[in-house]
Enzyme design. Structure first.
Site, PDB file in Angstrom:
ATOM      1  N   ASP A  94      94.527  29.266  11.365  1.00 13.94           N
ATOM      2  CA  ASP A  94      95.336  29.318  12.586  1.00 13.94           C
ATOM      3  C   ASP A  94      94.556  29.931  13.746  1.00 13.94           C
ATOM      4  O   ASP A  94      94.516  29.379  14.852  1.00 13.94           O
ATOM      5  CB  ASP A  94      96.600  30.150  12.348  1.00 13.94           C
ATOM      6  CG  ASP A  94      97.753  29.326  11.819  1.00 13.94           C
ATOM      7  OD1 ASP A  94      97.793  28.115  12.086  1.00 13.94           O
ATOM      8  OD2 ASP A  94      98.615  29.894  11.127  1.00 13.94           O
ATOM      9  N   VAL A  95      93.978  31.093  13.502  1.00 17.90           N
ATOM     10  CA  VAL A  95      93.280  31.807  14.581  1.00 17.90           C
ATOM     11  C   VAL A  95      92.052  31.023  15.034  1.00 17.90           C
ATOM     12  O   VAL A  95      91.805  30.869  16.242  1.00 17.90           O
ATOM     13  CB  VAL A  95      92.896  33.221  14.135  1.00 17.90           C
ATOM     14  CG1 VAL A  95      92.054  33.905  15.203  1.00 17.90           C
ATOM     15  CG2 VAL A  95      94.141  34.050  13.852  1.00 17.90           C
TER      16      VAL A  95
END
Length: 400
Positions: A171-172
């Site tokens: 995600d990051v």
């Protein structure tokens, strides 16, 4: 002047990858309008939180991905909400969405529709597998992508089997990839005057994170085995070792690192042993070498070994927990930890993680707290758009 001062970013994203990308822009002074569904808002508001913070819809994960944004509550399924959204995107410099592919088109805010009125817009779509292809419609979350991309097959011990990485790496990283793509598109627009459409996929990002192992497979068909904390260098001096009070990790990549390790621990005589005289022989006798080193490391503390090994030029660090890492005095010399600003009903001051880089001038900063409430800035944003007071009252009463 910070890089994105004066830019209007309309953010239709939720969860983590999308909000992380727009936060990178916000910390460089972009005006990010976070469009949230009325009521509960972004799903991340209630995830990974204490009951109190979940009830307030202010989870720590939400806070760290939405610094310096303004929240506009819109029901995009209602005609009134869609009309406001259409006007909002018509004046945007950047639009970011992470709907399931095809949803933006149904809502009338897809790139092809928007660029008819806003041809210079930079439009970024974030999804699990991209906007086209046989898997485009599949929903995706971080852990599922870790499994599907092969990432889990590289993580874990032979005894335990594949293991998920303990944080939302995909995600990051996808958010940072999207922020880079948006920055590149804005630079291109400055040169050409043209907008651009960007298609960013979590699956692509996950595979790119494994570029070295991926290249190894593409070039010679090699699938690496599970190695736990062992180093792919396959040297007895590389990997983790228990000390008398903790664990250290040695990253001995070169022959000199390996030789200096034997010297530092008082086993320099082993360098004359035919089993350990060079990298090739040490590789062949990996397990034997580690068994000789293990009891030596147990004789001293982590602090002692860090001092001894670093003095000998050996790359080594303690295996620390997150709290120890976030308390490191090095962070006082960096801009990573920033003040959230006052959070309504939570605290007057909360440190959060910002952008992972510094600049000599006009670097990332924060001068606005994450939106404490869904739609906290709705009225002021609608007024800026030139919507009449009556229509604003009607819109806000419809979603109350």
């Amino acid at each position: 002047m910070r890089a994105f001062q004066g830019l209007r970013v309309v953010d239709f994203t939720r969860a983590l990858s999308g909000p992380m990308s727009t936060q990178m822009l916000a910390l460089l002074d972009a005006d990010v309008i976070k469009v949230e569904p009325p009521g509960d808002g972004d799903q991340l508001r209630g995830v990974l939180a204490s009951p109190e913070m979940a009830e307030k819809r202010l989870s720590p994960a939400f806070l760290t991905g939405n610094l310096r944004k303004r929240s506009l509550a819109l029901d995009l399924k209602s005609p009134l909400g869609r009309n406001v959204a259409a006007k909002l995107v018509a004046g945007a410099d950047v639009i970011v969405e992470n709907f399931v592919p095809g949803t933006a088109q149904k809502l009338g805010i897809d790139y092809e529709t928007v660029r008819k009125k806003n041809p210079n817009v930079v439009y970024c779509s974030i999804s699990g597998y991209g906007q086209t292809g046989p898997r485009a419609s599949e929903k995706a979350y971080d852990s599922a992508i870790q499994a599907d991309s092969g990432m889990m097959s590289l993580t874990g011990h032979p005894e335990s089997g594949p293991t998920r990485i303990g944080f939302m790496l995909v995600d990051v990283a996808t958010g940072i990839s999207a922020a880079f793509a948006i920055a590149a598109a804005l630079y291109r627009r400055a040169l050409t005057g043209e907008g651009q459409y960007l298609d960013v996929a979590m699956y692509d990002t996950a595979l790119q994170l494994m570029c070295c192992q991926g290249a190894d497979y593409l070039v010679r068909g090699h699938l690496p085995p599970l190695m736990g904390n062992e180093s792919p260098m396959a040297q007895p001096t590389a990997g983790t070792f228990e000390t008398s009070d903790g664990v250290i990790l040695l990253a001995t990549l070169t022959a000199s690192h390996q030789e200096n390790t034997f010297k530092a621990v008082g086993l320099e005589d082993l360098l004359e042993d035919p089993r350990f005289k060079d990298e090739q022989t040490r590789h062949r006798h990996l397990d034997e070498g580690r068994e000789l080193l293990k009891p030596v490391f147990l004789t001293r503390s982590t602090e002692d070994w860090l001092l001894i090994l670093k003095t000998h030029g050996v790359p080594v660090q303690a295996v620390r927990d997150l709290g120890q890492a976030l308390s490191d005095p090095q962070l006082s010399h960096r801009s990573l930890l920033i003040d959230s600003g006052p959070l309504d009903g939570v605290s007057d001051k909360t440190p959060l993680l910002g952008a992972p880089f510094m600049a000599n001038e006009d670097g990332p900063h924060n001068d606005g707290a994450p939106p404490a409430k869904v739609g906290q800035h709705s009225r002021e944003i609608l007024e800026e758009m030139g919507i009449s007071a009556k229509d604003i009252d009607d819109l806000l009463s419809a979603i109350a």
